[in-house]
Design a protein around this motif. Structure first.
Motif, PDB file in Angstrom:
ATOM      1  N   HIS A   1     -24.612  33.187  17.598  1.00  0.00           N
ATOM      2  CA  HIS A   1     -24.418  34.619  17.850  1.00  0.00           C
ATOM      3  C   HIS A   1     -23.361  34.811  18.936  1.00  0.00           C
ATOM      4  CE1 HIS A   1     -25.397  37.997  20.474  1.00  0.00           C
ATOM      5  NE2 HIS A   1     -26.028  37.198  21.282  1.00  0.00           N
TER       6      HIS A   1
ATOM      7  N   HIS B   1     -27.362  41.346  14.708  1.00  0.00           N
ATOM      8  CA  HIS B   1     -27.892  41.076  16.049  1.00  0.00           C
ATOM      9  C   HIS B   1     -27.772  42.308  16.945  1.00  0.00           C
ATOM     10  CE1 HIS B   1     -28.684  38.002  19.358  1.00  0.00           C
ATOM     11  NE2 HIS B   1     -28.498  39.134  20.022  1.00  0.00           N
TER      12      HIS B   1
ATOM     13  N   ASP C   1     -24.645  43.450  18.887  1.00  0.00           N
ATOM     14  CA  ASP C   1     -25.347  43.137  20.132  1.00  0.00           C
ATOM     15  C   ASP C   1     -25.620  44.408  20.947  1.00  0.00           C
ATOM     16  OD1 ASP C   1     -26.706  41.382  21.754  1.00  0.00           O
ATOM     17  OD2 ASP C   1     -24.940  40.603  22.793  1.00  0.00           O
TER      18      ASP C   1
ATOM     19  N   HIS D   1     -30.346  45.035  19.877  1.00  0.00           N
ATOM     20  CA  HIS D   1     -31.562  45.199  20.694  1.00  0.00           C
ATOM     21  C   HIS D   1     -31.950  46.675  20.726  1.00  0.00           C
ATOM     22  CE1 HIS D   1     -31.181  41.040  22.086  1.00  0.00           C
ATOM     23  NE2 HIS D   1     -29.887  41.276  22.108  1.00  0.00           N
TER      24      HIS D   1
END
Ligand SMILES: [Zn+2]
Length: 263
Positions: A153, A5, A202, A7
């Motif tokens: 998550h 996970h 994350d 971005h």
């Protein structure tokens, strides 16, 4: 190691993706799963997945942006769901900490995305904050659509809730927060069988100790894996192998991709 996970499309990372991907390959971070939050990040994630072999993508609307969930978004999700590198629907769920979208809207959008995921046999990546009770109610109401796996998550719920979700076969991902002093994750991890845990960063958020407060990157994943290894009292290599096995089990399209590569 697999970062389940992050971005990469975030403004703090997107100009350096090429370098990050190269550094990851050199440092044993094999796969990166870019998570979608809104329309722009969903498209950006799929584009990154098409550009880099080690990058995969999820599709979906973050609870913060639930108010923007419209026909165009659903249509795009439907168009992308069968993409070979789209491995899950996420990050979806409820966030009552920030309350950036009305709570009823969050619940409706969460439920709608669970149904959509099921029609493509995609697992779910959940973002839930201060809303575990309501999230559980939505999941229970959608039980007939929970056929492809559920991942919590950045799990921040109680040990008791973890036990309840683990009994349902759910998975749990931990990132930088697991390394924070006062995190007290040991009692939560005690409730989670070692074959249900995943690692994540994350990025660019949630830098692990001792880098807390800085821009996070998947290169810090080893700090998370080391902490999980010590919590489960296994050596780092065994933990790495277990995390990898768990991730491939939850996200079968990672395997399908690997098989296509070897043909
Ligand atoms: Zn995220």
């Amino acid at each position: 190691m697999i970062d389940s996970h992050l971005h990469l499309d975030d403004p703090k990372l997107r100009d350096n993706v090429k370098q990050i991907v190269a550094d990851c390959a050199a440092q044993g971070v094999e796969l990166l799963i870019n998570n979608s939050c809104d329309y722009a990040s969903m498209l950006a994630g799929v584009e990154l997945a098409e550009s880099y072999d080690c990058v995969f993508a999820t599709i979906g609307m973050h609870p913060h942006d639930s108010k923007s969930f419209d026909g165009k978004f659903v249509e795009t999700m439907n168009r992308l769901a069968a993409h070979p590198k789209v491995v899950a629907v996420g990050e979806i769920g409820l966030d009552y900490f920030y309350d950036l979208s009305d709570r009823q809207t969050q619940r409706d959008v969460f439920a709608a995305q669970i149904e959509l995921a099921d029609s493509y046999k995609l697992p779910l990546t959940l973002h839930v904050r201060d809303a575990y009770g309501d999230a559980w109610d939505v999941l229970r109401a959608q039980k007939k659509h929970l056929n492809s796996g559920v991942l919590w998550h950045c799990y921040s719920g109680s040990a008791e809730f973890a036990r309840q979700a683990a009994r349902e076969g759910h998975y749990f991902a931990f990132g930088g927060a697991v390394t924070f002093k006062n995190a007290h994750k040991e009692e939560v991890l005690e409730q989670i069988p070692i074959d249900r845990v995943l690692s994540e960063t994350d990025s660019p958020y949630m830098s692990p100790e001792p880098l807390r407060g800085r821009v996070n990157t998947p290169l810090n994943l080893h700090l998370v894996v080391a902490k999980l290894a010590s919590c489960y009292n296994v050596d780092v290599n065994a933990m790495e192998a277990q995390l990898k096995e768990n991730t491939y089990r939850l996200f079968p399209k990672l395997n399908e991709h690997k098989l296509r590569q070897t043909v």
